[in-house]
Design a protein around this motif. Sequence first.
Motif, short mmCIF file in Angstrom:
data_model
loop_
_atom_site.label_atom_id
_atom_site.label_comp_id
_atom_site.label_asym_id
_atom_site.label_seq_id
_atom_site.Cartn_x
_atom_site.Cartn_y
_atom_site.Cartn_z
N LYS A 219 41.43 11.29 -2.03
CA LYS A 219 42.85 11.19 -1.73
C LYS A 219 43.62 10.78 -2.98
O LYS A 219 43.18 9.90 -3.73
CB LYS A 219 43.09 10.19 -0.60
N ARG B 278 35.73 14.15 -0.47
CA ARG B 278 37.18 14.27 -0.47
C ARG B 278 37.78 13.10 -1.25
O ARG B 278 37.32 11.97 -1.10
CB ARG B 278 37.74 14.28 0.96
N GLU C 250 44.86 15.63 -0.67
CA GLU C 250 43.44 15.33 -0.58
C GLU C 250 42.67 16.48 -1.22
O GLU C 250 42.84 17.64 -0.84
CB GLU C 250 43.02 15.15 0.88
#
Length: 201
Positions: A189, A187, A177
């Motif tokens: 992933k 963020r 992440e």
Amino acid sequence: MSDFGVPEPENLSDLSGEPPVAETSVRLALPAEANAIGEIQVAAWRASYADLLPADVLADLNPAQFAAQWRAALVAPGEARNRVMIALAGRTPVGFAAITASDDPDADSQYDALIAELAVQPDATRAGHGSRLLNAVVDTVRADGFRRVTVWINSTDDVSRAFYTEAGWAPDSAHRELDLYGDGSIRIKQVRLHTDPANED
């Protein structure tokens, strides 16, 4: 057609003595192409991150800054197996790929390569440039003695996932992440795909 069965040039430019230009090709990039690479990267990022990053962040991406980094990398690549490949439509750059030894914690940098970036100009997609780049990458890492090549893609990027898996790549269960600003506000992933270059045609 001439009397001898030889096609005549369609225009005088065919008589210029210039060598013929392939419709599409892939080769090692030149420092003079850094500006084009920067433009391609920004255009590709704006398309692929449109649903992940704020519009103002994407608008602020500066091709010149990317180009400066690529120019430095092309002039002084460091490790001998660092490569930047460029895809051309005629003489026009339309895509690129950057290869390096993997620095992932579980990687062996002697044998594991990483595609640090593979991007195609959005208006040049679906013309085979990405596949030609990927094939050139696999051929190059094989010749350089790597035994595995990996790439990180955004977990929600179904287009990239399909592109790689259709070429025989597979997830290897690794994931990460990215905290873009270091404050947890954005963020992203990512999952890792891999292939064995020895098994690729």
